[in-house]
Design a protein around this motif. Structure first.
Motif, short mmCIF file in Angstrom:
data_model
loop_
_atom_site.label_atom_id
_atom_site.label_comp_id
_atom_site.label_asym_id
_atom_site.label_seq_id
_atom_site.Cartn_x
_atom_site.Cartn_y
_atom_site.Cartn_z
N ILE A 132 47.79 32.13 51.06
CA ILE A 132 49.07 32.23 50.34
C ILE A 132 49.86 33.36 50.99
O ILE A 132 49.39 34.50 51.03
N SER A 133 51.03 33.04 51.48
CA SER A 133 51.87 34.03 52.14
C SER A 133 53.19 34.18 51.39
O SER A 133 53.63 33.26 50.71
N PRO A 134 53.86 35.32 51.53
CA PRO A 134 55.18 35.49 50.90
C PRO A 134 56.17 34.46 51.44
O PRO A 134 56.16 34.13 52.63
N ARG A 190 58.78 29.03 48.11
CA ARG A 190 57.45 28.59 47.67
C ARG A 190 56.70 29.68 46.92
O ARG A 190 55.88 29.40 46.06
N ASN A 191 56.96 30.93 47.27
CA ASN A 191 56.20 32.02 46.69
C ASN A 191 57.10 33.25 46.49
O ASN A 191 56.89 34.29 47.12
N PRO A 192 58.10 33.15 45.63
CA PRO A 192 59.03 34.28 45.46
C PRO A 192 58.40 35.49 44.82
O PRO A 192 58.96 36.59 44.90
N ARG A 193 57.25 35.35 44.18
CA ARG A 193 56.60 36.49 43.53
C ARG A 193 55.59 37.16 44.45
O ARG A 193 54.89 38.08 44.05
N ASN A 194 55.49 36.67 45.69
CA ASN A 194 54.62 37.28 46.70
C ASN A 194 53.16 37.34 46.25
O ASN A 194 52.47 38.34 46.45
N TYR A 195 52.69 36.25 45.63
CA TYR A 195 51.27 36.17 45.31
C TYR A 195 50.46 36.17 46.62
O TYR A 195 50.94 35.74 47.67
N THR A 196 49.22 36.62 46.53
CA THR A 196 48.31 36.62 47.67
C THR A 196 47.00 35.95 47.26
O THR A 196 46.78 35.66 46.08
N MET A 197 46.13 35.75 48.24
CA MET A 197 44.82 35.19 47.91
C MET A 197 43.99 36.16 47.08
O MET A 197 43.10 35.75 46.36
#
Length: 530
Positions: A322-324, A328-335
């Protein structure tokens, strides 16, 4: 009775003002206060039986008394009778109410947008302004992320659509109706948008995925009537494709679900196409962590479910990565966030590996995942014995259908060792900073080993060790001559596609050379001490 109470209050106020106006000019404020204390107390309200109001009436009365208009001043000597305040009889007891602030609707959905982006102006309630199943004209909106291109990653991402407004989902018709008077949005000439909501864009798989249609309709009357209104957004997705493989269960369903819906904190309704009861049962702890509501079987439900916002399809990134990303990932979740989420779902409390030397005599725990099909570790017992000799407590187990039990076994380990395959996906249950040892089979498998498990391990803040099998350690040497492409040019097999790989390189077993392999076990110990 209310009229009498209000009149008495107004009269008492007028008496106080008249007394203050006729006080001797030399009487100071503090003297007036002392004089007032010497006077016998006056009752604000008479004790007449007919003015004894029930508690319920007083609760309504007291807030209104704060807004009673002050009575006009009267010249000295004018006798003012209760109720005679100079107002027109029709307005005598008018009570001023402060203008009520315009309500902004109920709480907005948390977050939104692509990949859990903003569900703009969507409301939880089914209000007449266009909530779930409302009759008014909501601000209808549909935005779709159809940019599946990712340089360096061969698997294109599927389309995902986000809707807000008056949304009515009819599973029986495989249709999501959007009340959209303007007709605007990414619809075709028929006012439709068709999508297969599986989180892997694979031309081989997609024909088996249920197709769902988003249909724009001009008014609520043109859409089916709601049988159930929901105060939370919807997520419609499929569990077709490669599900039942633990790697694909995560990459094609669970991680995309986390990326799409985890920001909603359980306040989301899942609707599952290609519904598999055993799959839902298998991953019940994860689905319950994502949603406070039982999932809806999209293939069997006959109702019409109404929402104010929702997603069709799931956002995804690379496999186990999971990348910023702005959409797709505005909350900057990570693995690392996904690891914490999945450990919480299965109540896995261990978040750090054991520190060597922390407890005298304690040995680090190693879990070796065995395989029953292809890519077996043929000398597994010798490897386990070598690890034990170096100081590990070794457990050998094969992953099965009981995910909670195996997740607990993995979480108890400090080192996870396995041959390349779906079993390595279980690294998601490891405590942060544990060690992963991947045995990479023969056949130019470095790209797959790195992108499927090596880089994801680093993204999860795990320590990573990889061991590459040579020609003498693969069972392929007993099946193919050395001049075969398997040995002479394995890259050519990769270029032929997955089917060619599945029939050759992926069908090997390995027998590691213990002399070569022992230093990699020592690396695992060193990494635990970092």
């Amino acid at each position: 009775e209310l009229d009498g109470v209000l009149a008495a209050v107004q009269a008492a106020g007028r008496r106080r003002r008249q007394e203050a106006a006729h006080a001797p000019p030399g009487l100071r404020l503090q003297d007036r206060a002392q004089e007032a204390r010497r006077r016998p107390p006056r009752r604000l309200l008479p004790r007449a039986p007919h003015l004894r109001l029930p508690r319920q009436a007083l609760r309504h009365l007291l807030p209104r008394l704060r807004h009673v208009r002050p009575a006009p001043e009267h010249p000295a000597g004018v006798v003012v009778r209760p109720g005679d305040d100079g107002c027109h009889p029709s307005r005598r007891h008018h009570i001023h109410r402060p203008r009520e602030r315009q309500r902004r609707g109920s709480r907005r959905f948390p977050g939104g947008g692509a990949g859990g982006g903003r569900l703009s102006r969507a409301r939880r309630t089914g209000a007449a302004e266009g909530g779930a199943g409302g009759d008014g004209a909501a601000l209808a909106k549909m935005s779709c992320d159809e940019n599946g291109v990712d340089e360096g990653f061969p698997y294109a991402r599927p389309s995902v659509c986000e809707l807000s407004g008056d949304i009515r989902i009819s599973p029986k018709q495989k249709t999501m109706y959007l009340v959209n008077p303007s007709g605007a949005g990414g619809f075709d000439e028929n006012g439709e948008k068709r999508l297969r909501p599986y989180a892997r864009k694979d031309d081989f798989l997609l024909p088996a995925v249920v197709e769902v249609t988003v249909k724009s309709v001009p008014s609520a009357a043109a859409a089916p009537q709601c049988t159930k209104k929901h105060r939370v957004p919807a997520v419609v997705f499929s569990v077709a494709g490669y599900t039942d493989n633990f790697f694909h269960d995560n990459t094609d369903a669970l991680i995309p679900l986390f990326l799409t819906a985890s920001h909603l904190k359980g306040e989301v309704q899942l609707l599952i196409t290609n519904y598999k009861p055993w799959w839902v049962q298998k991953y019940t702890p994860v689905l319950r962590k994502l949603s406070n509501y039982d999932p809806i079987n999209f293939d069997a439900d006959a109702g019409v479910h109404c929402f104010a916002a929702g997603f069709l399809g799931l956002y995804r990134d690379r496999d186990l990565i999971i990348s910023p990303h702005p959409t797709r990932n505005p909350r900057n979740y990570t693995m690392v966030d996904y690891n914490r989420f999945i450990r919480s779902a299965y109540a896995l409390r261990r978040d750090r590996p054991s520190a060597l030397g922390e407890v005298p005599g304690m040995r680090p725990q190693m879990l070796i995942i065995s395989r029953g099909g292809t890519r077996k570790l043929l000398n597994l017992e010798e490897v386990a014995a070598a690890a034990t000799e170096l100081g590990f407590n070794v457990t050998v187990a094969e992953a099965g259908a009981d995910v909670p039990a195996f997740a607990a076994l993995v979480n108890a380990a400090d080192v996870l060792l396995a041959v390349h395959g779906a079993g390595l996906t279980n690294q998601i249950f490891l405590p942060t900073q544990a060690v992963v040892v991947q045995i990479v089979p023969w056949g130019n498998m470095d790209w797959m080993a790195t992108n499927f498990y090596g880089q994801p391990a680093r993204e999860m803040q795990l320590r990573y060790v990889e061991y590459y099998v040579d020609e003498e350690e693969t069972s392929l040497k007993d099946k193919y001559p050395r001049e075969h492409l398997v040995f002479s040019d394995p890259k050519a097999l990769h270029k032929q596609g997955w089917q060619a790989l599945a029939e050759t390189i992926m069908k090997q077993d390995v027998k590691v050379n213990l002399t070569r392999f022992r230093p990699f076990l020592l690396q695992a110990i060193d990494k635990l001490q970092e």
